[in-house]
Design a protein around this motif. Structure first.
Motif, PDB file in Angstrom:
ATOM      1  N   LEU A   1     -10.823  -4.776 -21.536  1.00  0.00           N
ATOM      2  CA  LEU A   1     -12.128  -4.393 -20.998  1.00  0.00           C
ATOM      3  C   LEU A   1     -12.826  -3.552 -22.062  1.00  0.00           C
ATOM      4  O   LEU A   1     -12.412  -2.432 -22.351  1.00  0.00           O
ATOM      5  CB  LEU A   1     -11.978  -3.597 -19.702  1.00  0.00           C
ATOM      6  N   THR A   2     -13.881  -4.104 -22.663  1.00  0.00           N
ATOM      7  CA  THR A   2     -14.603  -3.443 -23.755  1.00  0.00           C
ATOM      8  C   THR A   2     -15.944  -2.958 -23.238  1.00  0.00           C
ATOM      9  O   THR A   2     -16.750  -3.743 -22.748  1.00  0.00           O
ATOM     10  CB  THR A   2     -14.821  -4.417 -24.921  1.00  0.00           C
ATOM     11  N   SER A   3     -16.194  -1.651 -23.342  1.00  0.00           N
ATOM     12  CA  SER A   3     -17.448  -1.063 -22.849  1.00  0.00           C
ATOM     13  C   SER A   3     -18.213  -0.422 -23.990  1.00  0.00           C
ATOM     14  O   SER A   3     -17.643   0.302 -24.814  1.00  0.00           O
ATOM     15  CB  SER A   3     -17.154  -0.016 -21.776  1.00  0.00           C
TER      16      SER A   3
ATOM     17  N   THR B   1     -18.170   2.188 -28.919  1.00  0.00           N
ATOM     18  CA  THR B   1     -17.459   1.255 -28.045  1.00  0.00           C
ATOM     19  C   THR B   1     -16.066   1.788 -27.732  1.00  0.00           C
ATOM     20  O   THR B   1     -15.388   2.319 -28.601  1.00  0.00           O
ATOM     21  CB  THR B   1     -17.335  -0.118 -28.724  1.00  0.00           C
TER      22      THR B   1
ATOM     23  N   ALA C   1     -13.070   4.838 -21.185  1.00  0.00           N
ATOM     24  CA  ALA C   1     -11.890   4.017 -20.905  1.00  0.00           C
ATOM     25  C   ALA C   1     -10.760   4.939 -20.458  1.00  0.00           C
ATOM     26  O   ALA C   1     -10.540   5.998 -21.063  1.00  0.00           O
ATOM     27  CB  ALA C   1     -11.472   3.230 -22.140  1.00  0.00           C
TER      28      ALA C   1
ATOM     29  N   PRO D   1     -19.921   5.211 -22.608  1.00  0.00           N
ATOM     30  CA  PRO D   1     -18.750   4.397 -22.278  1.00  0.00           C
ATOM     31  C   PRO D   1     -17.484   5.247 -22.156  1.00  0.00           C
ATOM     32  O   PRO D   1     -17.313   6.236 -22.867  1.00  0.00           O
ATOM     33  CB  PRO D   1     -18.657   3.421 -23.455  1.00  0.00           C
TER      34      PRO D   1
ATOM     35  N   THR E   1     -19.797  -3.918 -19.820  1.00  0.00           N
ATOM     36  CA  THR E   1     -18.369  -4.150 -20.013  1.00  0.00           C
ATOM     37  C   THR E   1     -18.078  -5.638 -20.146  1.00  0.00           C
ATOM     38  O   THR E   1     -18.503  -6.442 -19.308  1.00  0.00           O
ATOM     39  CB  THR E   1     -17.558  -3.562 -18.851  1.00  0.00           C
TER      40      THR E   1
ATOM     41  N   PHE F   1     -12.358   0.703 -25.353  1.00  0.00           N
ATOM     42  CA  PHE F   1     -11.733  -0.421 -24.665  1.00  0.00           C
ATOM     43  C   PHE F   1     -10.427  -0.003 -24.020  1.00  0.00           C
ATOM     44  O   PHE F   1      -9.762   0.934 -24.434  1.00  0.00           O
ATOM     45  CB  PHE F   1     -11.534  -1.621 -25.591  1.00  0.00           C
TER      46      PHE F   1
ATOM     47  N   SER G   1     -12.405   0.773 -17.326  1.00  0.00           N
ATOM     48  CA  SER G   1     -13.383   0.835 -18.405  1.00  0.00           C
ATOM     49  C   SER G   1     -14.779   0.677 -17.817  1.00  0.00           C
ATOM     50  O   SER G   1     -14.998  -0.152 -16.939  1.00  0.00           O
ATOM     51  CB  SER G   1     -13.113  -0.267 -19.439  1.00  0.00           C
ATOM     52  N   GLY G   2     -15.703   1.485 -18.297  1.00  0.00           N
ATOM     53  CA  GLY G   2     -17.060   1.392 -17.770  1.00  0.00           C
ATOM     54  C   GLY G   2     -17.963   2.466 -18.330  1.00  0.00           C
ATOM     55  O   GLY G   2     -17.869   2.811 -19.511  1.00  0.00           O
ATOM     56  N   GLN G   3     -18.812   3.031 -17.462  1.00  0.00           N
ATOM     57  CA  GLN G   3     -19.908   3.875 -17.920  1.00  0.00           C
ATOM     58  C   GLN G   3     -20.052   5.140 -17.078  1.00  0.00           C
ATOM     59  O   GLN G   3     -19.844   5.125 -15.868  1.00  0.00           O
ATOM     60  CB  GLN G   3     -21.223   3.105 -17.803  1.00  0.00           C
TER      61      GLN G   3
ATOM     62  N   ASN H   1     -14.779  -0.614 -14.151  1.00  0.00           N
ATOM     63  CA  ASN H   1     -14.039  -1.831 -13.818  1.00  0.00           C
ATOM     64  C   ASN H   1     -12.551  -1.507 -13.900  1.00  0.00           C
ATOM     65  O   ASN H   1     -12.088  -0.891 -14.865  1.00  0.00           O
ATOM     66  CB  ASN H   1     -14.412  -2.947 -14.790  1.00  0.00           C
TER      67      ASN H   1
END
Length: 654
Positions: free
Chosen positions: A617-619, A597, A441, A439, A631, A599, A465-467, A480
């Motif tokens: 946005l929490t990944s 995690t 951010a 993850p 996310t 965010f 936020s993403g991967q 995202n």
């Protein structure tokens, strides 16, 4: 091609078919399969772990290939199916065929019979197959541990049946492209051809693409085109079933681009102990058949094999090549083969492509056969990092640096305004693997770092936020994106929040950037500074700094709750009042302590109401198959306070 055959070895005479632009070797050996024997052309292929042949299971409009032969299963009295299913078999990015499992008798060049299991090709199509100079292939993988279970390994079977001495675990290729003839010798080496400059390439497992550990891979210290090094510390594989250079898509495209803009540059392959150099006269090849017949084309092809360079006859035509195994005897007639490495020797009458010899000498004596068991080294778990230069589908480029969990960098946009913009953010974990994404951010402040003309977007901010994921085609960032526009930008956007999905792939740096870490922060007074809390108790304590030019605000702070805490970094617009705006853009990032995690909190500070409204946005780290759940989006509304009894529920997910 050489003197009398050495004792206790098997020589496969080989011929060179027309060189075609399909990446497959033009070399093949004519062998006989079935009873009565049917003559077919086989590749002796160190780039696969199974044996196969085109068969009459193919319909008339399928399995069209240049060699043209098909094994007639009904004409052989010794043929038998070993399975009742038809299934796809993948050659990776090169192509896929439908196969059925069977067995029959293979007649060797010394007229010995070998009961063999193999795959019958029942369907395939595509230009790469149409240009194939052979009807099938016999796999010579780096180890018996990696052989496809329903397929015979010729060398191991010959040892088991007493036709080859396990103390001479060699496969030697001796090809003469000028005469268009050569041989593959199993069980011996012609010592007269092992003199002069040589390379030893010790085997090292390639694990970036699961399922192809059978290739003869080694460490490649650097890959250069002309004087420019394009890659370092990747893998190299020598594949007798291939012709051209192929592998890592980005690297192959970069190579072709530099060849087209340079004056016939050399290709330099540097290993830990030795070096190989190929001039343009070797990699620029005349296409002798197929759609490009008559053209002279550089032999480099993108193939989606991350951090790997594969080549075959383009190198092997000019070297005497020896693949060496370590043999382990498990019981009376059970021999297992482990990979040692590949030896290459310059042909005295050809181009001297080995330009720095390995220090390790080749000794063509018998090798010790080990008793008991031998453990192969397992594939290292390769991790990818977000550090580097990335380009998205819009053409925007960002360059990221990582220190611990902190991310900094610079962004160049191709949409809206143009310029350089500062990035801050965070990651969780040590990197992405094939089984788990990482993850990430990020926050972006859209105030230009240079001397561009001011526009309304200078007051805006973004949160992403993403991967980071590792795929067959390379590393990918899927983020995202929330863009917070605190003012109207005529002919572009009205005030509001905009959501998009951005996909980034690795790119070579094209421009010099000014890293955000070079900006010296100074404390400034700003309305965002202070203690903020939501109705359910989630808390932010923030301070604001700026650079010496007062361009934008750099935010530092903390998030606290009953279950967790996190350091916060990000950006805010410190020119809101000067620009007579009522909304101040804010973008923050954080990673939760003890939780995999991250965010992004992105939104606005309402200066009139003194409230802070943020989209969150929490990944979290997920397996690639569950990336669609990576996310989560939520919202938080803060008011200024001096008391705090926070909860992390809204940030951690329900």
């Amino acid at each position: 091609m050489n003197s009398e055959p050495l004792p206790n070895n098997l020589v496969f005479p080989m011929q060179r078919g027309p060189f075609q632009n399909n990446g497959a070797s033009p070399w093949y050996c004519t062998l006989k399969l079935g009873t009565p024997a049917q003559s077919l052309k086989f590749s002796l292929d160190s780039g696969t772990n199974m044996s196969w042949v085109t068969s009459t299971l193919c319909s008339t409009d399928q399995c069209k290939h240049f060699a043209g032969g098909r094994f007639d299963i009904q004409a052989s009295s010794t043929f038998a199916f070993t399975d009742c299913l038809r299934r796809p078999y993948s050659f990776g990015p090169w192509g896929t065929m439908q196969v059925e499992s069977a067995s029959d008798v293979l007649t060797l060049p010394n007229d010995a019979h070998l009961n063999s299991q193999l795959f019958l090709a029942a369907a395939y199509e595509g230009d790469q197959f149409k240009q194939l100079d052979w009807d099938g292939g016999l796999g010579l993988p780096c180890s018996s541990a990696y052989v496809e279970g329903r397929s015979s390994f010729v060398l191991q079977t010959l040892m088991r049946e007493g036709q080859l001495d396990p103390a001479h675990p060699f496969i030697a290729f001796d090809w003469d492209a000028q005469r268009r003839s050569g041989d593959c010798r199993m069980g011996a080496v012609d010592s007269s051809k092992t003199q002069g400059p040589h390379l030893f390439l010790p085997w090292s497992v390639y694990s970036a693409l699961p399922g192809v550990e059978y290739i003869w891979s080694t460490e490649l210290k650097s890959y250069s085109v002309g004087s420019e090094q394009l890659r370092s510390n990747i893998k190299f594989a020598l594949d007798s079933g291939s012709s051209q250079f192929k592998g890592d898509s980005a690297l192959m495209r970069e190579t072709l681009a530099r060849i087209s803009h340079s004056n016939q540059p050399d290709i330099l392959l540097e290993f830990a102990d030795g070096q190989m150099t190929l001039g343009s006269e070797l990699y620029e090849c005349l296409i002798e058949a197929g759609p490009q017949q008559g053209q002279v084309l550089p032999q480099f092809a993108p193939l989606g094999l991350t951090n790997l360079v594969v080549v075959g006859s383009v190198v092997m035509d000019y070297c005497y090549t020896v693949y060496e195994y370590q043999v382990v005897k498990c019981s009376h007639e059970v021999y297992s083969l482990a990979p040692m490495g590949i030896w290459l020797f310059n042909r005295p009458d050809g181009p001297q492509i080995i330009t720095r010899s390995s220090s390790k000498p080749f000794v063509p004596d018998a090798r010790a056969v080990l008793d008991g068991k031998l453990t192969l080294p397992g594939p290292a778990i390769e991790t990818a990092t977000v550090a580097g230069t990335w380009r998205n589908d819009y053409g925007s480029v960002m360059t990221l640096e990582v220190s611990g969990r902190q991310v900094t960098g610079t962004y160049r946009s191709s949409t809206g305004s143009t310029g350089e913009y500062s990035i801050t953010g965070c990651v969780s974990g040590t990197g992405a693997t094939r089984t788990a994404n990482q993850p990430l951010a990020l926050a972006i402040e859209w105030h230009d770092l240079g001397d561009e003309t001011k526009d309304p977007s200078w007051n805006w901010a973004s949160g992403l936020s993403g991967q980071l994921s590792v795929t067959d085609k390379g590393d990918v960032l899927t983020l995202n994106h929330v863009l917070v526009a605190t003012s109207d930008f005529p002919e572009l956007a009205r005030q509001g929040s905009y959501i998009d999905k951005l996909v980034y792939t690795r790119a070579e740096p094209q421009v010099q950037i000014t890293p955000s870490t070079s900006i010296e922060p100074f404390p400034v007074k700003n309305t965002l500074a202070g203690h903020w809390v939501t109705v359910d108790g989630t808390s932010l304590v923030l301070s604001v700094h700026s650079d010496s030019k007062q361009r934008f605000g750099m935010v530092r702070g903390s998030f606290k709750c009953q279950e967790a805490s996190a350091e916060v970094t990000g950006f805010t617009d410190i020119n809101t009042l000067k620009c007579k705006l009522s909304l101040q853009s804010v973008s923050l990032t954080a990673t939760l302590t003890g939780d995999n995690t991250v965010f992004t909190l992105c939104g606005t500070l309402d200066l009139m109401a003194d409230t802070l409204s943020l989209l969150v946005l929490t990944s979290s780290a997920v397996a690639p198959a569950h990336a669609y759940l990576a996310t989560q989006i939520s919202s938080l509304h803060f008011t200024r306070t001096t008391d705090a009894f926070p909860s992390a529920q809204s940030l951690r997910g329900k």
